[in-house]
Design an enzyme around this catalytic site. Structure first.
Site, PDB file in Angstrom:
ATOM      1  CE  LYS A 227      -4.419  -1.477   1.993  1.00  0.00           C
ATOM      2  NZ  LYS A 227      -5.328  -1.551   3.311  1.00  0.00           N
TER       3      LYS A 227
ATOM      4  CE  LYS B 273      -5.394  -7.939  -2.291  1.00  0.00           C
ATOM      5  NZ  LYS B 273      -5.832  -7.922  -0.915  1.00  0.00           N
TER       6      LYS B 273
ATOM      7  CE  LYS C  28     -13.488  -4.600   0.428  1.00  0.00           C
ATOM      8  NZ  LYS C  28     -13.242  -4.319   1.725  1.00  0.00           N
TER       9      LYS C  28
HETATM   10  P1  TYM Z   1     -10.995  -6.612   3.226  1.00  0.00           P
HETATM   11  O1  TYM Z   1     -12.000  -5.452   3.573  1.00  0.00           O
HETATM   12  O2  TYM Z   1      -9.743  -6.004   2.298  1.00  0.00           O
HETATM   13  O3  TYM Z   1     -11.449  -7.878   2.415  1.00  0.00           O
HETATM   14  C1  TYM Z   1     -12.687  -8.598   3.303  1.00  0.00           C
HETATM   15  C2  TYM Z   1     -12.257 -10.093   3.216  1.00  0.00           C
HETATM   16  O4  TYM Z   1     -12.232 -10.409   1.548  1.00  0.00           O
HETATM   17  C3  TYM Z   1     -10.941 -11.141   1.401  1.00  0.00           C
HETATM   18  N1  TYM Z   1     -10.293 -10.867   0.099  1.00  0.00           N
HETATM   19  C4  TYM Z   1     -10.391 -11.747  -0.708  1.00  0.00           C
HETATM   20  N2  TYM Z   1     -10.523 -13.275  -0.720  1.00  0.00           N
HETATM   21  C5  TYM Z   1     -10.387 -13.860  -1.943  1.00  0.00           C
HETATM   22  N3  TYM Z   1      -9.731 -13.206  -2.962  1.00  0.00           N
HETATM   23  C6  TYM Z   1      -9.439 -11.959  -3.001  1.00  0.00           C
HETATM   24  N4  TYM Z   1      -9.053 -11.295  -4.110  1.00  0.00           N
HETATM   25  C7  TYM Z   1      -9.989 -11.077  -2.180  1.00  0.00           C
HETATM   26  N5  TYM Z   1      -9.839  -9.742  -1.596  1.00  0.00           N
HETATM   27  C8  TYM Z   1     -10.201  -9.847  -0.317  1.00  0.00           C
HETATM   28  C9  TYM Z   1     -10.056 -10.867   2.598  1.00  0.00           C
HETATM   29  O5  TYM Z   1      -8.997 -11.659   2.886  1.00  0.00           O
HETATM   30  C10 TYM Z   1     -11.096 -10.665   3.827  1.00  0.00           C
HETATM   31  O6  TYM Z   1     -11.269 -11.780   4.314  1.00  0.00           O
HETATM   32  N6  TYM Z   1      -8.258  -6.296   7.314  1.00  0.00           N
HETATM   33  C11 TYM Z   1      -9.390  -6.850   6.784  1.00  0.00           C
HETATM   34  C12 TYM Z   1     -10.613  -6.518   7.581  1.00  0.00           C
HETATM   35  C13 TYM Z   1     -10.592  -7.023   8.973  1.00  0.00           C
HETATM   36  C14 TYM Z   1     -10.667  -8.263   9.783  1.00  0.00           C
HETATM   37  C15 TYM Z   1     -10.566  -8.154  10.998  1.00  0.00           C
HETATM   38  C16 TYM Z   1     -10.843  -9.486   9.130  1.00  0.00           C
HETATM   39  C17 TYM Z   1     -10.440  -6.069   9.962  1.00  0.00           C
HETATM   40  N7  TYM Z   1     -10.445  -6.488  11.215  1.00  0.00           N
HETATM   41  C18 TYM Z   1     -10.480  -9.099  11.894  1.00  0.00           C
HETATM   42  C19 TYM Z   1     -10.836 -10.466  10.060  1.00  0.00           C
HETATM   43  C20 TYM Z   1     -10.575 -10.289  11.566  1.00  0.00           C
HETATM   44  C21 TYM Z   1      -9.566  -6.552   5.386  1.00  0.00           C
HETATM   45  O7  TYM Z   1      -9.120  -5.558   4.900  1.00  0.00           O
HETATM   46  O8  TYM Z   1     -10.347  -6.924   4.651  1.00  0.00           O
END
Ligand code: TYM
Length: 325
Positions: free
Chosen positions: A111, A193, A196
């Site tokens: 990032k 990957k 978003k």
């Molecule tokens: P975030 O919002 O980026 O993504 C949410 C979830 O989607 C999964 N993900 C993917 N899985 C498969 N292929 C992809 N291309 C892909 N892109 C995203 C992510 O692995 C995630 O599970 N830091 C986390 C949010 C968070 C969190 C937590 C998760 C904050 N606190 C505590 C678990 C426990 C995040 O940014 O997810």
């Protein structure tokens, strides 16, 4: 019942990767675990957000949870900032986190590439807040996509360190990552990957994309050289498309490959687009029928339900650290 915790950031566009990597797996856990699913607004603001958009996205993510099938009678859904202990615990965990542990985080390194002077302290500290999310509820399992595993490893280290230094307060959480779908790749670049925050909308299928948009995006999706519809290390684009197809129809990739033996890329892509549309149609219908104020009520009720867990953990943490309550 063991506890499960996971979350999604209310930023950018929720896509099929988020669904297949995370949310789909949450649905299957609802009956066997005490599930807590969070909309992590405090994480979203570690990069600049338009306030109005943040507000709208927070509700939007909660709506996606509900439309995808998270049942508020079984699982708790809530907004991270509604429970102040997340930020409070993150501060306390900061005091046992070592700077190199955060400097080594892949997502942070990705990032900040090319914009170091603008990077916020919050972005650097992001994984500690995530550890606080998980440890606050003593969650045993954390269902996520592959990109979050390194963050959960940090949560494990911090829990172990805290327990060793003070007292056995925390449960050591384990990541739950599916073999298939844990890393859905970009449609326009299958070496990275699906993200978003991707620059091009052709990178992802948003959960809110219209049928025509989906057809257009799948048509334009990259393919590999050759003619056969097969998965493999030298066919990253097809492997990705086949994975999406296989997960949405609930059939192993080999069966999908067999089904498309001798067929063209165009035929496969046409069908894939229809599979995605067919899957998203009921989700979008439910999503559109949800009322913002109803959703907000569910979120507030969710926070109220789990507040006692957060209060109790914080009291335990403070006690063993020598902080007067
Ligand atoms: P975030 O919002 O980026 O993504 C949410 C979830 O989607 C999964 N993900 C993917 N899985 C498969 N292929 C992809 N291309 C892909 N892109 C995203 C992510 O692995 C995630 O599970 N830091 C986390 C949010 C968070 C969190 C937590 C998760 C904050 N606190 C505590 C678990 C426990 C995040 O940014 O997810």
């Amino acid at each position: 019942m063991e506890r499960v915790f996971s979350g999604v950031q209310p930023s950018g566009v929720l896509h099929i990767g988020n669904y297949l990597g995370a949310i789909k797996n949450w649905l299957e856990l609802q009956n066997d675990y005490q599930c807590i699913f969070c909309v992590v607004d405090l994480h979203a603001i570690t990069v600049p957000q338009e306030p109005k958009e943040l507000l709208a996205k927070t509700i939007e993510v909660a709506k996606i949870y509900l439309a995808a099938g998270i049942d508020p009678k079984k699982s708790t859904i809530f907004v991270q900032s509604h429970i102040k202990e997340h930020a409070e615990l993150a501060w306390l965990l900061n005091t046992i986190t070592r700077i190199p542990e955060l400097e080594r985080m892949t997502q942070f390194k990705d990032k900040i590439r090319g914009q170091k002077s603008e990077v916020s302290m919050g972005l650097f500290d992001y994984p500690v807040l995530m550890a606080a999310d998980i440890l606050l509820y003593k969650a045993a399992k954390v269902p996520v996509g592959e990109d979050q595993v390194q963050h959960i490893e940090l949560a494990r280290s911090l829990a172990q360190r805290f327990n060793g230094r003070f007292s056995e307060v925390f449960i050591i959480p384990k990541p739950m990552v599916r073999k298939e779908g844990a890393r859905i790749m970009g449609l326009d670049d299958p070496t990275k990957k699906m993200a978003k925050s991707a620059n091009s909308a052709y990178n992802y299928i948003a959960l809110t994309d219209s049928p025509d948009t989906i057809r257009e995006k799948i048509k334009k999706a990259m393919t590999d050289s050759g003619k056969e519809i097969v998965s493999g290390p030298d066919k990253p684009a097809l492997a990705n498309l086949l994975t999406i197809h296989s997960l949405l129809v609930g059939q192993p990739v080999v069966e999908v490959e067999q089904q498309y033996q001798g067929k063209s890329y165009a035929e496969f892509k046409n069908d894939l687009a229809e599979v995605i549309i067919g899957f998203l149609e009921p989700v979008q219908k439910k999503y559109n029928a949800l009322d913002d104020s109803e959703v907000l009520k569910i979120l507030r009720a969710g926070a109220k339900k789990i507040q006692p867990i957060a209060t109790k953990t914080m009291a335990e943490v403070k006690k063993v650290m020598g902080i007067i309550e």
